[in-house]
Motif scaffolding. Sequence first.
Motif: not given
Length: 337
Positions: A190-191, A237-238, A196-197, A228-235
């Motif tokens: 994730g990025v 990570h957050a 931000v949660f 998409d996979d990147q969005t899921k990874a970013d979520i």
Amino acid sequence: MRILGIESSCDETGIAIYDDEKGLLAHQLYSQVKVHADYGGVVPELASRDHVRKTLPLIDAAFAQAGCGPEDLDGIAYTAGPGLVGALLVGTSIGRSLAYGWDIPAVAVHHMEGHLLVPMLEENTPEFPFIALLVSGGHTMMVKVAGIGQYEVLGESVDDAAGEAFDKTAKLLGLDYPGGPRLAKMAEQGVAKRFVFPRPMTDKPGLDFSFSGLKTAASITIRENDDDDQTKADIAHAFQTAVIDTLVIKCKRALKQTGIKRLVIAGGVSANTQLRLQLERVMKGMKGEVFYPRTEFCTDNGAMIAYAGMQRLKAGQFATLDMKTKPRWPIDSLEPI
């Protein structure tokens, strides 16, 4: 003295044999992950049935591993609570019956005391007093530990436990059961700061936890964004960052309030690499020390029950003949040693 430990509080059957001079002699574990995977979570009835099938064969395997038999035991420890009542009844009835048949004492062990004390099996062990952060699928609590059985609950979750929030959010992301470890793995890709949660209840005094709102925030974000996979990874990570920040903030607060500089983390979530790194940095900055069990002892296991049971056995705290389980059992109600 030598004791057999039986853990059956949820979806893992754990058996261990512990010697108070030689240490851990045997450790056997069966995970029911495949049994419950199709359902996306633990099915209590299926868990109970699997404990029935696995407990006695694992006890035989533990005896073979340790090179001993029932005649070499001084007691049997079993998890009496908290946990799933059917699963607890399996371990309790087997443990209590074997103890009666072999004419040795039985010890009813508190599941979370097992987690709290399992770091004592490592080479580097904490001295009393210390602060314990217990984080698992069913519990999140901060405990001041003055000695074995001398527990003061400083704070606990008012809704979802941290591990439960991990698993539920992972399910929302489409990850298979068990979701917590899979979400942590996904978070590595994730990025940071794309999402931000909130850090729940950190802007209020006290040491209680709440992760239900954080799970809801993640759910809304998942619905409002692409899958998409990147969005899921970013979520992922957050979400993980928010949980870890919350736990770290509460730990710092507990340590400052009590003036104690020793911290123990235990339970399934304590295996999270990022949580360990963050707490190590915090304790280094506070000139303190953090202790945790090896990864295989973070989740439910028989070794923690055997060790905790040994301490109770040596103190003469035996179970009565009736087979009582306690699905709910406050840790601060235990007898001190």
